[in-house]
Design an enzyme around this catalytic site. Structure first.
Site, PDB file in Angstrom:
ATOM      1  N   GLY A  17       0.785  -1.242   0.000  1.00 36.62           N
ATOM      2  CA  GLY A  17       0.000   0.000   0.000  1.00 36.62           C
ATOM      3  C   GLY A  17       0.808   1.277   0.000  1.00 36.62           C
ATOM      4  O   GLY A  17       0.318   2.320   0.424  1.00 36.62           O
ATOM      5  N   ASN A  19       1.623   3.005  -2.651  1.00 39.58           N
ATOM      6  CA  ASN A  19       0.952   3.929  -3.585  1.00 39.58           C
ATOM      7  C   ASN A  19      -0.313   4.513  -2.952  1.00 39.58           C
ATOM      8  O   ASN A  19      -0.614   5.690  -3.146  1.00 39.58           O
ATOM      9  CB  ASN A  19       0.639   3.226  -4.910  1.00 39.58           C
ATOM     10  CG  ASN A  19       1.837   3.222  -5.845  1.00 39.58           C
ATOM     11  OD1 ASN A  19       2.218   4.263  -6.372  1.00 39.58           O
ATOM     12  ND2 ASN A  19       2.460   2.058  -6.015  1.00 39.58           N
ATOM     13  N   ARG A  70     -14.302 -15.232 -11.193  1.00 41.78           N
ATOM     14  CA  ARG A  70     -13.832 -13.852 -11.277  1.00 41.78           C
ATOM     15  C   ARG A  70     -15.016 -12.870 -11.287  1.00 41.78           C
ATOM     16  O   ARG A  70     -14.987 -11.817 -10.672  1.00 41.78           O
ATOM     17  CB  ARG A  70     -13.015 -13.697 -12.577  1.00 41.78           C
ATOM     18  CG  ARG A  70     -11.942 -12.657 -12.537  1.00 41.78           C
ATOM     19  CD  ARG A  70     -11.109 -12.682 -13.801  1.00 41.78           C
ATOM     20  NE  ARG A  70     -10.057 -13.691 -13.795  1.00 41.78           N
ATOM     21  CZ  ARG A  70      -8.935 -13.615 -13.078  1.00 41.78           C
ATOM     22  NH1 ARG A  70      -8.716 -12.584 -12.312  1.00 41.78           N
ATOM     23  NH2 ARG A  70      -8.030 -14.564 -13.128  1.00 41.78           N
ATOM     24  N   MET A  95      -3.395  -7.023  -7.300  1.00 38.88           N
ATOM     25  CA  MET A  95      -2.851  -8.062  -8.165  1.00 38.88           C
ATOM     26  C   MET A  95      -3.924  -9.047  -8.645  1.00 38.88           C
ATOM     27  O   MET A  95      -3.720 -10.256  -8.612  1.00 38.88           O
ATOM     28  CB  MET A  95      -1.709  -8.798  -7.440  1.00 38.88           C
ATOM     29  CG  MET A  95      -0.595  -7.879  -6.989  1.00 38.88           C
ATOM     30  SD  MET A  95      -0.035  -6.730  -8.273  1.00 38.88           S
ATOM     31  CE  MET A  95       1.596  -7.334  -8.558  1.00 38.88           C
ATOM     32  N   ILE A  97      -6.734  -9.669 -11.991  1.00 35.55           N
ATOM     33  CA  ILE A  97      -7.237  -9.215 -13.289  1.00 35.55           C
ATOM     34  C   ILE A  97      -8.736  -8.984 -13.167  1.00 35.55           C
ATOM     35  O   ILE A  97      -9.455  -9.822 -12.609  1.00 35.55           O
ATOM     36  CB  ILE A  97      -6.912 -10.260 -14.380  1.00 35.55           C
ATOM     37  CG1 ILE A  97      -5.393 -10.288 -14.594  1.00 35.55           C
ATOM     38  CG2 ILE A  97      -7.641  -9.950 -15.681  1.00 35.55           C
ATOM     39  CD1 ILE A  97      -4.916 -11.390 -15.505  1.00 35.55           C
ATOM     40  N   LEU A  98      -9.185  -7.830 -13.659  1.00 36.66           N
ATOM     41  CA  LEU A  98     -10.614  -7.511 -13.563  1.00 36.66           C
ATOM     42  C   LEU A  98     -11.353  -8.075 -14.774  1.00 36.66           C
ATOM     43  O   LEU A  98     -10.829  -8.073 -15.892  1.00 36.66           O
ATOM     44  CB  LEU A  98     -10.791  -5.995 -13.487  1.00 36.66           C
ATOM     45  CG  LEU A  98     -10.195  -5.351 -12.222  1.00 36.66           C
ATOM     46  CD1 LEU A  98     -10.212  -3.827 -12.334  1.00 36.66           C
ATOM     47  CD2 LEU A  98     -10.929  -5.808 -10.965  1.00 36.66           C
ATOM     48  N   ASN A 112      -4.818   2.226 -13.141  1.00 35.75           N
ATOM     49  CA  ASN A 112      -3.862   1.284 -12.548  1.00 35.75           C
ATOM     50  C   ASN A 112      -2.469   1.870 -12.704  1.00 35.75           C
ATOM     51  O   ASN A 112      -2.242   2.717 -13.577  1.00 35.75           O
ATOM     52  CB  ASN A 112      -3.955  -0.081 -13.239  1.00 35.75           C
ATOM     53  CG  ASN A 112      -3.246  -1.183 -12.467  1.00 35.75           C
ATOM     54  OD1 ASN A 112      -2.803  -0.979 -11.320  1.00 35.75           O
ATOM     55  ND2 ASN A 112      -3.132  -2.352 -13.078  1.00 35.75           N
ATOM     56  N   HIS A 114       1.644   0.650 -13.084  1.00 34.03           N
ATOM     57  CA  HIS A 114       2.457  -0.525 -13.414  1.00 34.03           C
ATOM     58  C   HIS A 114       3.926  -0.111 -13.468  1.00 34.03           C
ATOM     59  O   HIS A 114       4.242   0.953 -14.019  1.00 34.03           O
ATOM     60  CB  HIS A 114       1.997  -1.089 -14.768  1.00 34.03           C
ATOM     61  CG  HIS A 114       2.732  -2.336 -15.150  1.00 34.03           C
ATOM     62  ND1 HIS A 114       2.519  -3.545 -14.521  1.00 34.03           N
ATOM     63  CD2 HIS A 114       3.696  -2.551 -16.076  1.00 34.03           C
ATOM     64  CE1 HIS A 114       3.315  -4.453 -15.057  1.00 34.03           C
ATOM     65  NE2 HIS A 114       4.038  -3.879 -15.995  1.00 34.03           N
ATOM     66  N   SER A 141       4.063   3.575 -15.343  1.00 33.64           N
ATOM     67  CA  SER A 141       2.961   4.084 -16.165  1.00 33.64           C
ATOM     68  C   SER A 141       1.666   4.046 -15.373  1.00 33.64           C
ATOM     69  O   SER A 141       1.380   3.059 -14.688  1.00 33.64           O
ATOM     70  CB  SER A 141       2.764   3.199 -17.410  1.00 33.64           C
ATOM     71  OG  SER A 141       3.978   3.005 -18.110  1.00 33.64           O
ATOM     72  N   ASP A 150      -2.632  -4.687 -18.655  1.00 32.39           N
ATOM     73  CA  ASP A 150      -1.732  -3.516 -18.704  1.00 32.39           C
ATOM     74  C   ASP A 150      -1.692  -2.906 -20.109  1.00 32.39           C
ATOM     75  O   ASP A 150      -0.635  -2.496 -20.594  1.00 32.39           O
ATOM     76  CB  ASP A 150      -0.298  -3.920 -18.266  1.00 32.39           C
ATOM     77  CG  ASP A 150      -0.277  -4.476 -16.849  1.00 32.39           C
ATOM     78  OD1 ASP A 150      -1.064  -4.014 -16.020  1.00 32.39           O
ATOM     79  OD2 ASP A 150       0.525  -5.389 -16.584  1.00 32.39           O
ATOM     80  N   GLN A 178       9.066   7.250  -8.209  1.00 31.58           N
ATOM     81  CA  GLN A 178       8.361   7.967  -9.290  1.00 31.58           C
ATOM     82  C   GLN A 178       6.884   7.578  -9.331  1.00 31.58           C
ATOM     83  O   GLN A 178       6.027   8.409  -9.651  1.00 31.58           O
ATOM     84  CB  GLN A 178       9.031   7.701 -10.646  1.00 31.58           C
ATOM     85  CG  GLN A 178      10.468   8.169 -10.709  1.00 31.58           C
ATOM     86  CD  GLN A 178      10.633   9.626 -10.309  1.00 31.58           C
ATOM     87  OE1 GLN A 178       9.858  10.495 -10.731  1.00 31.58           O
ATOM     88  NE2 GLN A 178      11.624   9.910  -9.481  1.00 31.58           N
ATOM     89  N   GLU A 179       6.580   6.311  -9.001  1.00 32.99           N
ATOM     90  CA  GLU A 179       5.167   5.909  -8.929  1.00 32.99           C
ATOM     91  C   GLU A 179       4.424   6.829  -7.973  1.00 32.99           C
ATOM     92  O   GLU A 179       3.297   7.266  -8.230  1.00 32.99           O
ATOM     93  CB  GLU A 179       5.042   4.460  -8.429  1.00 32.99           C
ATOM     94  CG  GLU A 179       5.610   3.422  -9.379  1.00 32.99           C
ATOM     95  CD  GLU A 179       5.341   1.999  -8.901  1.00 32.99           C
ATOM     96  OE1 GLU A 179       4.289   1.746  -8.293  1.00 32.99           O
ATOM     97  OE2 GLU A 179       6.206   1.124  -9.148  1.00 32.99           O
TER      98      GLU A 179
HETATM   99  C1  GAR Z   1       3.947  -1.233  -7.240  1.00 32.36           C
HETATM  100  O1  GAR Z   1       5.289  -1.258  -7.684  1.00 32.36           O
HETATM  101  C2  GAR Z   1       2.998  -1.291  -8.422  1.00 32.36           C
HETATM  102  O2  GAR Z   1       3.464  -0.586  -9.550  1.00 32.36           O
HETATM  103  C3  GAR Z   1       2.956  -2.763  -8.696  1.00 32.36           C
HETATM  104  O3  GAR Z   1       2.925  -3.378  -7.425  1.00 32.36           O
HETATM  105  C4  GAR Z   1       3.590  -2.518  -6.500  1.00 32.36           C
HETATM  106  C5  GAR Z   1       2.637  -2.262  -5.358  1.00 32.36           C
HETATM  107  O4  GAR Z   1       3.268  -1.553  -4.335  1.00 32.36           O
HETATM  108  N1  GAR Z   1       1.831  -3.112  -9.476  1.00 32.36           N
HETATM  109  C6  GAR Z   1       1.849  -4.028 -10.431  1.00 32.36           C
HETATM  110  O5  GAR Z   1       2.822  -4.680 -10.709  1.00 32.36           O
HETATM  111  C7  GAR Z   1       0.523  -4.196 -11.167  1.00 32.36           C
HETATM  112  N2  GAR Z   1       0.707  -4.947 -12.379  1.00 32.36           N
HETATM  113  P1  GAR Z   1       2.408  -0.872  -3.196  1.00 32.36           P
HETATM  114  O6  GAR Z   1       1.461  -1.937  -2.633  1.00 32.36           O
HETATM  115  O7  GAR Z   1       3.447  -0.464  -2.178  1.00 32.36           O
HETATM  116  O8  GAR Z   1       1.675   0.281  -3.793  1.00 32.36           O
END
Ligand code: GAR
Length: 223
Positions: A17, A19, A70, A95, A97-98, A112, A114, A141, A150, A178-179
């Site tokens: 978490g 992000n 799903r 993680m 897929i919707l 999302n 990535h 991205s 993605d 950067q995210e």
């Molecule tokens: C992040 O690096 C995000 O970009 C990646 O999982 C991590 C989650 O970190 N997401 C993916 O790979 C989705 N395909 P966080 O739980 O600390 O935000």
């Protein structure tokens, strides 16, 4: 730009978490006008849930393993998001897929993030794939989720160099910094009504001009 109401967010997580935290922090710093209505994890005990609870944000666990399909899982997601009047869904390290059910319930309303410069390296282990390919640049991205993995219209990207001696951990950390910048920024563009999806592209209204950003070389040229 006219003043718009704070965007009502639903955030989907599966783990750490960080992000989610960057979005909470951007709201607190008033860089993002948003209200997080609900944080949903598909994994019981995900660390991100505690980050939300610490701020008094409503949380829910919807454990995907308890659903037959799903679609059944997505139906539960949709119900919870609608119950909290969510406008924009932000997947933040979510993680799963919707299914089309979820994408049709929130058309161009699911973002999302990535850890690669899409369309390079979709799917799992994006950072390690960049290293394995000897890429000189990597990055992250933010995009609108569509049926493909993605594969949706890209909203924002940030580029980082791959350094000699990088391993998956060091590169992931550089990308993650950067995210945490571009995800709140992309959401703020949405909140300001500045994102227009045209086919597989996103047009940004009133985008700042790229004055000094011209080209980057890695390795740099010797002068
Ligand atoms: C992040 O690096 C995000 O970009 C990646 O999982 C991590 C989650 O970190 N997401 C993916 O790979 C989705 N395909 P966080 O739980 O600390 O935000």
């Amino acid at each position: 730009m006219e003043n718009r109401a704070p965007v009502r967010l639903g955030i989907l997580i599966s783990g750490r978490g960080s992000n989610l935290q960057s979005i909470i922090d951007a709201i607190e710093r008033r860089e993002l006008s948003a209200e997080i209505k609900i944080v949903i994890s598909n994994r019981p005990g995900a660390a991100g849930l505690a980050r939300a609870e610490a701020k008094g944000i409503p949380v829910r666990t919807i454990d995907h393993r308890r659903y037959q399909s799903r679609e059944d899982f997505d139906r539960a997601l949709i119900q919870a998001l609608r119950a909290h009047e969510v406008e924009l869904v932000a997947c933040a390290g979510f993680m799963r897929i919707l299914s089309p059910l979820m994408i049709e319930a929130f058309p161009n309303r699911i973002m999302n993030i990535h850890p690669s410069l899409l369309p390079a390296f979709p799917g799992l282990n994006a950072q390690q794939s960049a290293l394995d390919h000897g890429a000189r640049f990597a990055g992250c991205s933010v995009f609108f989720v569509t049926a493909g993995t993605d594969d949706g219209p890209i909203i924002a990207q940030a580029v980082v160099p791959v350094m000699p001696g990088d391993d998956e951990a060091s590169l992931s950390e550089r990308i993650l910094d950067q995210e945490h910048r571009i995800y709140p920024y992309a959401i703020s563009l949405f909140q300001q009504g500045r994102l227009v999806v045209e086919g597989r592209r996103v047009i940004i209204l009133d985008a700042p001009r790229l004055k000094d950003l011209n080209a980057m070389l890695n390795p740099p040229l010797r002068s």
